[in-house]
Design a protein around this motif. Structure first.
Motif: not given
Length: 138
Positions: A15-16, A21-22, A28-29, A63-65
């Motif tokens: 999905g979009i 997000h990826q 990469d997807t 997100p700050d992984f």
């Protein structure tokens, strides 16, 4: 990076929203099956149709992984040390130790930051820095 056909196929599968997000977080997807979720909210995926050693990946909640946000059992699965993920193997599941806090938290990796561990020596150094002396001109 991947081919345009693989990228478009993954856009169709995930999905979009997950596609962008990826692209933003892993660059990469990928499309795969959700294997499990750890206590921090990180999602673990697997797709055996990918290239070797790229079949397992993480979608971090934060997100700050940082790699220190992975539990030991999931880390063993991610590094291909074990075949079964902790969601299927009871010996790899997280169990709180008696000395641990009750809330889920991680200790971040402070390497290359101001918070990094810096040992100091109590003995005098054998090497001293050169200090120039300027003599006044006549």
């Amino acid at each position: 990076m991947s081919t345009i056909t693989r990228t478009l196929a993954n856009l169709w599968r995930v999905g979009i929203k997950d596609y962008f997000h990826q692209l933003q977080y892993i660059g990469d997807t990928k499309a795969g099956t959700l294997v499990g979720v750890d206590r921090f909210g990180n999602k673990y995926f697997q797709n055996d149709e990918e290239l070797p050693l790229r079949t397992r990946w993480i979608d971090y909640k934060n997100p700050d992984f940082d790699a220190s946000q992975i539990e030991p059992g999931w880390h063993a699965w991610m590094s291909y040390t074990v075949d079964k993920p902790p969601s299927q193997d009871a010996s790899l599941r997280y169990q709180r130790r008696v000395w641990e806090d009750t809330d889920a938290k991680t200790i971040p990796n402070y390497t290359a930051t101001w918070g990094a561990y810096k040992p100091y020596s109590t003995s005098k150094s054998k090497i001293t820095m050169w200090e120039p002396t300027a003599v006044e001109r006549k």
